[in-house]
Design a protein around this motif. Sequence first.
Motif, PDB file in Angstrom:
ATOM      1  N   SER A   1     -24.331  13.653  15.141  1.00  0.00           N
ATOM      2  CA  SER A   1     -24.967  12.438  14.629  1.00  0.00           C
ATOM      3  C   SER A   1     -25.011  12.393  13.114  1.00  0.00           C
ATOM      4  CB  SER A   1     -26.396  12.322  15.184  1.00  0.00           C
ATOM      5  OG  SER A   1     -27.163  13.461  14.809  1.00  0.00           O
ATOM      6  N   SER A   2     -24.938  13.589  12.477  1.00  0.00           N
ATOM      7  CA  SER A   2     -25.024  13.621  11.013  1.00  0.00           C
ATOM      8  C   SER A   2     -23.686  13.452  10.339  1.00  0.00           C
ATOM      9  CB  SER A   2     -25.643  14.958  10.574  1.00  0.00           C
ATOM     10  OG  SER A   2     -24.836  16.045  11.019  1.00  0.00           O
ATOM     11  N   GLN A   3     -22.595  13.327  11.140  1.00  0.00           N
ATOM     12  CA  GLN A   3     -21.266  13.175  10.537  1.00  0.00           C
ATOM     13  C   GLN A   3     -21.123  11.803   9.900  1.00  0.00           C
ATOM     14  OE1 GLN A   3     -18.642  14.353  13.921  1.00  0.00           O
ATOM     15  NE2 GLN A   3     -17.594  15.458  12.318  1.00  0.00           N
ATOM     16  N   PRO A   4     -20.463  11.709   8.752  1.00  0.00           N
ATOM     17  CA  PRO A   4     -20.225  10.394   8.148  1.00  0.00           C
ATOM     18  C   PRO A   4     -19.231   9.605   8.964  1.00  0.00           C
ATOM     19  CG  PRO A   4     -19.045  12.101   6.928  1.00  0.00           C
ATOM     20  CD  PRO A   4     -19.915  12.815   7.925  1.00  0.00           C
ATOM     21  N   MET A   5     -19.380   8.289   8.977  1.00  0.00           N
ATOM     22  CA  MET A   5     -18.456   7.436   9.705  1.00  0.00           C
ATOM     23  C   MET A   5     -17.122   7.388   8.983  1.00  0.00           C
ATOM     24  SD  MET A   5     -19.878   6.347  12.396  1.00  0.00           S
ATOM     25  CE  MET A   5     -18.854   4.944  12.832  1.00  0.00           C
ATOM     26  N   PRO A   6     -16.014   7.497   9.715  1.00  0.00           N
ATOM     27  CA  PRO A   6     -14.702   7.428   9.072  1.00  0.00           C
ATOM     28  C   PRO A   6     -14.422   6.025   8.569  1.00  0.00           C
ATOM     29  CG  PRO A   6     -14.473   7.430  11.457  1.00  0.00           C
ATOM     30  CD  PRO A   6     -15.917   7.669  11.156  1.00  0.00           C
ATOM     31  N   THR A   7     -13.603   5.962   7.561  1.00  0.00           N
ATOM     32  CA  THR A   7     -13.242   4.662   7.020  1.00  0.00           C
ATOM     33  C   THR A   7     -12.308   3.954   7.975  1.00  0.00           C
ATOM     34  OG1 THR A   7     -11.410   5.695   5.847  1.00  0.00           O
ATOM     35  CG2 THR A   7     -13.468   5.433   4.638  1.00  0.00           C
ATOM     36  N   LYS A   8     -12.448   2.630   8.059  1.00  0.00           N
ATOM     37  CA  LYS A   8     -11.595   1.838   8.941  1.00  0.00           C
ATOM     38  C   LYS A   8     -10.404   1.311   8.162  1.00  0.00           C
ATOM     39  CE  LYS A   8     -15.107   0.256  12.219  1.00  0.00           C
ATOM     40  NZ  LYS A   8     -15.728  -0.927  12.854  1.00  0.00           N
ATOM     41  N   SER A   9      -9.329   1.041   8.897  1.00  0.00           N
ATOM     42  CA  SER A   9      -8.160   0.464   8.261  1.00  0.00           C
ATOM     43  C   SER A   9      -8.392  -1.024   8.061  1.00  0.00           C
ATOM     44  CB  SER A   9      -6.919   0.687   9.137  1.00  0.00           C
ATOM     45  OG  SER A   9      -7.127   0.120  10.409  1.00  0.00           O
ATOM     46  N   ALA A  10      -7.519  -1.622   7.293  1.00  0.00           N
ATOM     47  CA  ALA A  10      -7.675  -3.038   6.998  1.00  0.00           C
ATOM     48  C   ALA A  10      -7.625  -3.857   8.270  1.00  0.00           C
ATOM     49  CB  ALA A  10      -6.555  -3.486   6.047  1.00  0.00           C
ATOM     50  N   THR A  11      -8.460  -4.887   8.331  1.00  0.00           N
ATOM     51  CA  THR A  11      -8.499  -5.733   9.518  1.00  0.00           C
ATOM     52  C   THR A  11      -7.256  -6.593   9.570  1.00  0.00           C
ATOM     53  OG1 THR A  11     -10.894  -5.789   9.376  1.00  0.00           O
ATOM     54  CG2 THR A  11      -9.848  -7.482  10.723  1.00  0.00           C
ATOM     55  N   TYR A  12      -6.697  -6.725  10.768  1.00  0.00           N
ATOM     56  CA  TYR A  12      -5.497  -7.543  10.954  1.00  0.00           C
ATOM     57  C   TYR A  12      -5.785  -9.013  10.648  1.00  0.00           C
ATOM     58  CZ  TYR A  12      -2.528 -10.671  13.548  1.00  0.00           C
ATOM     59  OH  TYR A  12      -1.744 -11.711  13.906  1.00  0.00           O
ATOM     60  N   CYS A  13      -4.851  -9.641  10.001  1.00  0.00           N
ATOM     61  CA  CYS A  13      -4.980 -11.072   9.702  1.00  0.00           C
ATOM     62  C   CYS A  13      -3.789 -11.797  10.299  1.00  0.00           C
ATOM     63  CB  CYS A  13      -5.045 -11.296   8.196  1.00  0.00           C
ATOM     64  SG  CYS A  13      -5.223 -13.023   7.725  1.00  0.00           S
ATOM     65  N   GLY A  14      -4.030 -12.934  10.932  1.00  0.00           N
ATOM     66  CA  GLY A  14      -2.978 -13.625  11.676  1.00  0.00           C
ATOM     67  C   GLY A  14      -1.839 -14.130  10.824  1.00  0.00           C
TER      68      GLY A  14
ATOM     69  N   PHE B   1       8.553  -6.643  15.135  1.00  0.00           N
ATOM     70  CA  PHE B   1       9.032  -7.981  15.468  1.00  0.00           C
ATOM     71  C   PHE B   1       9.370  -8.814  14.242  1.00  0.00           C
ATOM     72  CE2 PHE B   1       6.276  -6.717  19.020  1.00  0.00           C
ATOM     73  CZ  PHE B   1       7.182  -6.823  20.070  1.00  0.00           C
ATOM     74  N   THR B   2       8.596  -8.659  13.172  1.00  0.00           N
ATOM     75  CA  THR B   2       8.810  -9.491  11.984  1.00  0.00           C
ATOM     76  C   THR B   2       9.488  -8.745  10.847  1.00  0.00           C
ATOM     77  OG1 THR B   2       6.657  -8.956  10.998  1.00  0.00           O
ATOM     78  CG2 THR B   2       6.718 -10.768  12.596  1.00  0.00           C
ATOM     79  N   GLY B   3       9.486  -7.419  10.887  1.00  0.00           N
ATOM     80  CA  GLY B   3      10.066  -6.644   9.795  1.00  0.00           C
ATOM     81  C   GLY B   3       9.177  -6.554   8.573  1.00  0.00           C
ATOM     82  N   MET B   4       7.985  -7.137   8.626  1.00  0.00           N
ATOM     83  CA  MET B   4       7.090  -7.111   7.477  1.00  0.00           C
ATOM     84  C   MET B   4       6.531  -5.703   7.270  1.00  0.00           C
ATOM     85  SD  MET B   4       7.046 -10.082   6.159  1.00  0.00           S
ATOM     86  CE  MET B   4       7.431 -11.794   6.534  1.00  0.00           C
ATOM     87  N   PRO B   5       6.529  -5.218   6.026  1.00  0.00           N
ATOM     88  CA  PRO B   5       5.992  -3.880   5.772  1.00  0.00           C
ATOM     89  C   PRO B   5       4.477  -3.883   5.642  1.00  0.00           C
ATOM     90  CG  PRO B   5       6.881  -4.804   3.752  1.00  0.00           C
ATOM     91  CD  PRO B   5       7.141  -5.822   4.822  1.00  0.00           C
ATOM     92  N   VAL B   6       3.866  -2.815   6.088  1.00  0.00           N
ATOM     93  CA  VAL B   6       2.435  -2.593   5.918  1.00  0.00           C
ATOM     94  C   VAL B   6       2.262  -1.227   5.278  1.00  0.00           C
ATOM     95  CG1 VAL B   6       0.218  -2.288   7.072  1.00  0.00           C
ATOM     96  CG2 VAL B   6       1.816  -4.019   7.889  1.00  0.00           C
ATOM     97  N   CYS B   7       1.520  -1.165   4.187  1.00  0.00           N
ATOM     98  CA  CYS B   7       1.333   0.084   3.457  1.00  0.00           C
ATOM     99  C   CYS B   7      -0.152   0.370   3.308  1.00  0.00           C
ATOM    100  CB  CYS B   7       1.994   0.001   2.078  1.00  0.00           C
ATOM    101  SG  CYS B   7       1.888   1.527   1.117  1.00  0.00           S
ATOM    102  N   GLN B   8      -0.564   1.585   3.690  1.00  0.00           N
ATOM    103  CA  GLN B   8      -1.959   1.994   3.581  1.00  0.00           C
ATOM    104  C   GLN B   8      -2.039   3.481   3.263  1.00  0.00           C
ATOM    105  OE1 GLN B   8      -4.322   1.123   7.013  1.00  0.00           O
ATOM    106  NE2 GLN B   8      -4.569  -1.036   6.493  1.00  0.00           N
ATOM    107  N   GLN B   9      -3.186   3.877   2.725  1.00  0.00           N
ATOM    108  CA  GLN B   9      -3.472   5.294   2.537  1.00  0.00           C
ATOM    109  C   GLN B   9      -4.222   5.872   3.736  1.00  0.00           C
ATOM    110  OE1 GLN B   9      -4.536   6.706  -1.525  1.00  0.00           O
ATOM    111  NE2 GLN B   9      -4.858   4.533  -1.982  1.00  0.00           N
TER     112      GLN B   9
END
Length: 671
Positions: free
Chosen positions: A587-600, A202-210
């Motif tokens: 239960s012994s598996q490590p928790m996966p990393t989360k992506s960046a939290t959305y900001c308004g 909708f906005t054309g704004m780019p988002v870049c993550q690993q």
Amino acid sequence: MTDTLIPNGCKTNGPVENGYFKKGCNPFAQTGRSKLQNKRALLNQQIIKQMRMRAGAENLLKATSNNKVREQVVLELSYVNSDLQLLMEQLEGLNSSVEVYQNVQETSSIPLIPLGLKETKDVDFSVPLKDFILEHYSEDGSNFQDQIDDLMDLRQACRTPSRNPSGVDLLSNYYSQLSFLETRFFSPTRQLGIFFTWYDSFTGMPVCQQNVSLEKASILFNMAALYSQIGTRADRQTQAGLEDAIAAFQKSAGVLHFLKETFTHTPSYDMSPAMLSMLIRMMLAQAQECMFEQITLPGIRNEFFGLLKMAQEAAKVGETYSHVHQSMIQTPIKNNVPFFWTTMSHLKTNHYNSLAHYFVSTALLDHQLTPSDDEDKQEKALSQLYDAMPEGRSPLDILKNKEDRRRIGKAHLQRSIMGHEEAIRTHSHCRHLQKLDILSDILQASLKRSLTKFDQNDKDDEFIDYMLAPDIISKTEKKAEMEIPAATKGPLSVFSAKQRWSAPRTVRLRLQDRDLGFTLKGDVPVQIQSLDPLCPAAAEGLREGDYIVAVGDTECKWLGVSDVMKLLKDVDEEGVNIRVVSMMDSSSQPMPTKSATYCGGLPKTYSMICLAHDEDDKNPKSRKVAKKPSFLSWGLKNKKSSSTLSLPTADYNGPWNRSSYPNSYNESALY
């Protein structure tokens, strides 16, 4: 149109249908849809350029204390912000260009709204994956160059999926590969250095993550968008076409719901929970609209009970679009949703509510209670039409009193006329709506029909004040529901990266007293239950709760209980081998990393990392054409079971086909 996407323009010696090549639309094909997507990609690049200039100007403004320089920077910033605003308006125009996506044969249906595909930048998996293979698995990564090229070709094809079930299957296959890729290469303790860049629809704004979660979420969004385009493309002039449209919109809503529930921290605003909730409502509203058209397709008989039923069906469509419109005008959604979408939802709310009032007025004005009619049945039908009866009268009194029927019927006609006039005014306020000539014709025909009905029942000597007709209770025999993809039930939730599994075990099944010694349960895949601990299968190592993944040489990950039973019914004294897996404690598996939290705030939804990557600096690399099964794709033995992690595709066998809308009022064809 050329369907097959050949990487780097290479030619193949054999058919690609049976090879590992995946299909996408030719990105250079000059179709209306491809032109829109090319414009979208160009606009995204221009937005990036302006964002770079704005970021540089803002940094300079913070760094300098020279008043003259600051004045010049502020002036440049105003130009950049103006250019950004113009680019945003052009992107909004692309999201409002719905006529391109409609069926070419449609001449009498109200247009529907599709979602546009998210755009992305090229990703080179080659070096990071080969380095990881060497470091982590102690193997030469160059030995897997062909398989890595397969993955890159598949991703490239996903940028231009064909608008049919094959395109959905293409996106599903890549989504499946991403799940395998995430398990085998994306460690929670280190980064690979692969940057995924996607642009907000909708906005054309780019988002870049690993984080590969951004890639998976964006593919799901495009899958939902593709379903919406398939539904919009349906020719709504036949029952089969309407069934296809309903199924497509319900699947689109289901995929969006799965995206909302699975990826809760997406940094792109078009995939934020609030926006996804609105899009789900819009898809379901369009499915409900198609259901209404399906009922009206054979025509509506001028009969009392049928008219009341159609009134409540139309009121249901109006109610769903009212909910869509209310969600669109909430902050911050209203700042990013195209004005065309908001006005279209408001227009359809008024249009279908007006149709509901017209049907009620026709039922009251054209029909009188006669001794041969079922009085109790008519009384019950009328009482279920309102929350409160008009002027406190009882349903039976209204039915028996001819003057009351006429007054209430004319009151409904007045609300119908007012609603159609409001819809026409809404149509005139949006320049994109004004381009849809068929929509204007439908609105004008509806208004003319109501005015004609009013004139037929108007008396010259009547000077009494008209009452306000009450609202009509919405009701439908078939409500639009989300069709949740199998990712939330079946193999995608069972055979996922979140679970730990034992290695497949082979168990020999033999009959004992014509009994296998266990029962089966579950949808897909099938699970062992009620295992007799003394049966031969238990002695072979079969356990309660095991999942059957193969019977003989037949893969069973995608088969239900009935299909597996057919494979097991011919077991003789010699028996048959099955392969099973057991779920292990995770239960012994490590928790996966989360992506960046959305900001308004929009400036925070875009990463400065992507500004360091220049699209023009990338040169395409030639890759091998000869394909072989990829080490990333276990379970890809046939098309039916393409992967244990691929989403199901709809089976669109029927034609994309709706009845023509009447150009003028006709008593025999009310709608």
